[in-house]
Motif scaffolding. Structure first.
Motif, PDB file in Angstrom:
ATOM      1  N   GLY A 352     -12.730  28.779 -21.223  1.00 58.81           N
ATOM      2  CA  GLY A 352     -13.759  28.227 -20.348  1.00 58.81           C
ATOM      3  C   GLY A 352     -13.171  27.381 -19.247  1.00 58.81           C
ATOM      4  O   GLY A 352     -13.652  27.402 -18.101  1.00 58.81           O
ATOM      5  N   ASP A 353     -12.107  26.626 -19.549  1.00 57.98           N
ATOM      6  CA  ASP A 353     -11.453  25.816 -18.519  1.00 57.98           C
ATOM      7  C   ASP A 353     -10.872  26.699 -17.418  1.00 57.98           C
ATOM      8  O   ASP A 353     -10.913  26.336 -16.228  1.00 57.98           O
ATOM      9  CB  ASP A 353     -10.339  24.973 -19.142  1.00 57.98           C
ATOM     10  N   ASP A 354     -10.343  27.861 -17.831  1.00 57.34           N
ATOM     11  CA  ASP A 354      -9.809  28.790 -16.821  1.00 57.34           C
ATOM     12  C   ASP A 354     -10.923  29.253 -15.884  1.00 57.34           C
ATOM     13  O   ASP A 354     -10.741  29.318 -14.657  1.00 57.34           O
ATOM     14  CB  ASP A 354      -9.173  30.001 -17.502  1.00 57.34           C
ATOM     15  N   LEU A 355     -12.074  29.581 -16.441  1.00 62.74           N
ATOM     16  CA  LEU A 355     -13.188  30.043 -15.618  1.00 62.74           C
ATOM     17  C   LEU A 355     -13.670  28.941 -14.672  1.00 62.74           C
ATOM     18  O   LEU A 355     -13.983  29.188 -13.499  1.00 62.74           O
ATOM     19  CB  LEU A 355     -14.348  30.520 -16.490  1.00 62.74           C
ATOM     20  N   VAL A 356     -13.740  27.716 -15.165  1.00 60.99           N
ATOM     21  CA  VAL A 356     -14.152  26.595 -14.306  1.00 60.99           C
ATOM     22  C   VAL A 356     -13.168  26.436 -13.153  1.00 60.99           C
ATOM     23  O   VAL A 356     -13.561  26.214 -11.994  1.00 60.99           O
ATOM     24  CB  VAL A 356     -14.263  25.301 -15.124  1.00 60.99           C
ATOM     25  N   ALA A 357     -11.869  26.548 -13.466  1.00 58.35           N
ATOM     26  CA  ALA A 357     -10.852  26.427 -12.412  1.00 58.35           C
ATOM     27  C   ALA A 357     -10.969  27.544 -11.391  1.00 58.35           C
ATOM     28  O   ALA A 357     -10.583  27.382 -10.219  1.00 58.35           O
ATOM     29  CB  ALA A 357      -9.461  26.429 -13.045  1.00 58.35           C
ATOM     30  N   MET A 358     -11.541  28.672 -11.808  1.00 62.22           N
ATOM     31  CA  MET A 358     -11.736  29.806 -10.900  1.00 62.22           C
ATOM     32  C   MET A 358     -13.041  29.682 -10.110  1.00 62.22           C
ATOM     33  O   MET A 358     -13.391  30.565  -9.319  1.00 62.22           O
ATOM     34  CB  MET A 358     -11.741  31.113 -11.697  1.00 62.22           C
ATOM     35  N   GLY A 359     -13.787  28.594 -10.374  1.00 61.13           N
ATOM     36  CA  GLY A 359     -15.006  28.381  -9.614  1.00 61.13           C
ATOM     37  C   GLY A 359     -16.270  28.817 -10.308  1.00 61.13           C
ATOM     38  O   GLY A 359     -17.355  28.786  -9.708  1.00 61.13           O
ATOM     39  N   TRP A 360     -16.173  29.226 -11.577  1.00 59.70           N
ATOM     40  CA  TRP A 360     -17.366  29.646 -12.324  1.00 59.70           C
ATOM     41  C   TRP A 360     -18.144  28.417 -12.790  1.00 59.70           C
ATOM     42  O   TRP A 360     -17.579  27.376 -13.113  1.00 59.70           O
ATOM     43  CB  TRP A 360     -16.973  30.476 -13.529  1.00 59.70           C
ATOM     44  N   LYS A 361     -19.456  28.563 -12.881  1.00 59.91           N
ATOM     45  CA  LYS A 361     -20.303  27.527 -13.439  1.00 59.91           C
ATOM     46  C   LYS A 361     -20.825  27.999 -14.800  1.00 59.91           C
ATOM     47  O   LYS A 361     -21.209  29.156 -14.954  1.00 59.91           O
ATOM     48  CB  LYS A 361     -21.475  27.228 -12.515  1.00 59.91           C
ATOM     49  N   PRO A 362     -20.818  27.088 -15.797  1.00 59.04           N
ATOM     50  CA  PRO A 362     -21.326  27.475 -17.121  1.00 59.04           C
ATOM     51  C   PRO A 362     -22.737  28.033 -17.056  1.00 59.04           C
ATOM     52  O   PRO A 362     -23.572  27.567 -16.278  1.00 59.04           O
ATOM     53  CB  PRO A 362     -21.286  26.158 -17.905  1.00 59.04           C
ATOM     54  N   GLY A 363     -22.984  29.044 -17.867  1.00 58.54           N
ATOM     55  CA  GLY A 363     -24.279  29.702 -17.904  1.00 58.54           C
ATOM     56  C   GLY A 363     -24.176  30.961 -18.726  1.00 58.54           C
ATOM     57  O   GLY A 363     -23.133  31.258 -19.323  1.00 58.54           O
ATOM     58  N   PRO A 364     -25.250  31.756 -18.788  1.00 62.58           N
ATOM     59  CA  PRO A 364     -25.246  32.982 -19.601  1.00 62.58           C
ATOM     60  C   PRO A 364     -24.118  33.937 -19.217  1.00 62.58           C
ATOM     61  O   PRO A 364     -23.468  34.507 -20.101  1.00 62.58           O
ATOM     62  CB  PRO A 364     -26.620  33.592 -19.317  1.00 62.58           C
ATOM     63  N   LEU A 365     -23.875  34.153 -17.908  1.00 58.99           N
ATOM     64  CA  LEU A 365     -22.812  35.066 -17.490  1.00 58.99           C
ATOM     65  C   LEU A 365     -21.446  34.509 -17.861  1.00 58.99           C
ATOM     66  O   LEU A 365     -20.540  35.251 -18.271  1.00 58.99           O
ATOM     67  CB  LEU A 365     -22.896  35.317 -15.983  1.00 58.99           C
ATOM     68  N   PHE A 366     -21.276  33.201 -17.719  1.00 61.57           N
ATOM     69  CA  PHE A 366     -20.041  32.510 -18.103  1.00 61.57           C
ATOM     70  C   PHE A 366     -19.687  32.846 -19.555  1.00 61.57           C
ATOM     71  O   PHE A 366     -18.552  33.238 -19.860  1.00 61.57           O
ATOM     72  CB  PHE A 366     -20.284  31.005 -17.926  1.00 61.57           C
ATOM     73  N   LYS A 367     -20.679  32.710 -20.428  1.00 64.14           N
ATOM     74  CA  LYS A 367     -20.462  32.998 -21.842  1.00 64.14           C
ATOM     75  C   LYS A 367     -20.168  34.472 -22.069  1.00 64.14           C
ATOM     76  O   LYS A 367     -19.269  34.826 -22.846  1.00 64.14           O
ATOM     77  CB  LYS A 367     -21.692  32.579 -22.643  1.00 64.14           C
TER      78      LYS A 367
END
Length: 397
Positions: A352-367
């Protein structure tokens, strides 16, 4: 020093001080059966104050009922030894169907009459090596009969939990039920509802963790206890309970009982019985995943490996085997034996930290991205962190 030696010493010291002191209850039964008692209880004509006056280290665990816990040295296992000493007593009226409103100190003969079943109502003098039996417990033990002491309706009226305890006692020691005792238990089975969830749960733990759990389930039905104790559950699958390993844990055995009701209802039952969080989680997981390892050879690693690396995998394999899928259990056990843990459960290629660093925001697609990447990693479709990052970028809307 063993607990048995300490319990003998407690009796010896009380007798030396001029009191009558005897082992009482379940430890006497177990000794007569050649079993090692879980603990030793002493009954005496010494009052709580007199008991405290004869031992340096005591704890009042039920002084109002004449019970003092005597503490000893560390035992052979390193744990502190302790023995409860209870004054011989008569129990007063049981207004709540659980415990006496008051007690009066009495003789051993009277004390025996207040106890639940004859096999639990005997005393033993370890100094004289003599059984003292006022209720016919030895004869019933030889005949393998469970019989309430005196009037069974009166005994069950005093403490409704005794109805459920009768099932456990008959199960554990393979005892037939005295007809009058069984008749009273059946008539009063619905009254078990006045007993606290915690006390009922403790009896169920002991019942279903025992190797004869299948007979216990049959006796629950015969006593009419299934409806008031487990109203959501149809008649337990005796074949399945018999097929479980003899040393199965309570969560595993109880999950086998609750399979027909599904995860949600099983969780509600666990909550109602106030089981521990660990017990509830394991039961829910087993009920939810009990078919998860069937056709194991045809499953993708991403379907199989999360189950094999779960802390409850041993219970799941036992349940899979008991349900008749031994070949699948064997296949999975071979994988566990031959595959290093880091291969079954490798560090994730993407977090999840990698995704945040890539600019993703937590949410259904994130999961969903994290779950999909993990699945493809376990299936060998993504090999490196760079592969995972590229794949995740491709899932952006």
């Amino acid at each position: 020093m063993t607990e048995r030696e300490f319990a003998t010493d407690v009796v010896r010291r009380l007798q030396a001080a001029g009191f009558r002191a005897l082992w009482a209850g379940g430890c006497v039964r177990d000794e007569l059966l050649g079993l090692t008692p879980a603990d030793y209880d002493v009954a005496s004509d010494a009052t709580p104050e007199q008991v405290k006056g004869n031992f340096r280290r005591c704890v009042e665990v039920g002084a109002a009922f004449g019970v003092i816990e005597v503490l000893g040295p560390r035992g052979d296992d390193g744990e502190w030894l302790k023995v409860q000493v209870a004054t011989f007593r008569n129990d007063g009226h049981y207004s709540d169907g659980r415990r006496p409103d008051a007690v009066t100190f009495s003789s051993p003969e009277e004390d025996a009459q207040r106890r639940d079943f004859t096999v639990n109502g005997m005393f033993f003098d370890p100094i004289a090596n003599q059984v003292i039996d006022y209720v016919g417990g030895q004869a019933d033990l030889r005949a393998k009969v469970l019989r309430a002491i005196g009037d069974p309706t009166a005994r069950f009226t005093e403490d409704k939990l005794r109805i459920l305890r009768a099932v456990r006692m008959a199960t554990r020691f393979e005892l037939a039920i005295d007809p009058a005792t069984l008749d009273a238990a059946r008539r009063m089975a619905s009254q078990i509802r006045v007993v606290s969830a915690e006390r009922i749960a403790e009896e169920l733990r002991k019942l279903f963790a025992h190797r004869y759990r299948a007979r216990g389930a049959e006796l629950l039905r015969e006593f009419g206890l299934l409806s008031p104790v487990l109203p959501e559950v149809p008649s337990p699958d005796v074949r399945l309970l018999t097929a479980l390993p003899p040393d199965s844990s309570f969560p595993l055995a109880f999950a086998a009982v609750l399979l027909p009701v599904g995860k949600k209802v099983a969780g509600n039952i666990a909550k109602r019985l106030k089981l521990s969080n660990d017990e509830k989680d394991r039961i829910e997981w087993l009920v939810d995943r009990h078919v998860g390892l069937r056709n194991a050879a045809s499953l993708r690693p991403s379907q199989r490996h999360p189950l094999l690396t779960h802390p409850g995998v041993g219970d799941l394999l036992a349940l899979t085997r008991a349900e008749g899928f031994a070949a699948d259990a064997d296949f999975c056990e071979a994988i566990l034996h031959d595959t290093p843990p880091e291969v079954l459960d490798p560090p994730p290629l993407l977090t999840g930290d990698d995704l945040v660093a890539m600019g993703w925001k937590p949410g259904p697609l994130f999961k969903r991205v994290l779950e999909t990447v993990r699945q493809k990693q376990l299936d060998g479709e993504l090999q490196t962190a760079a592969d995972a990052t590229t794949f995740a970028e491709g899932m952006k809307p």
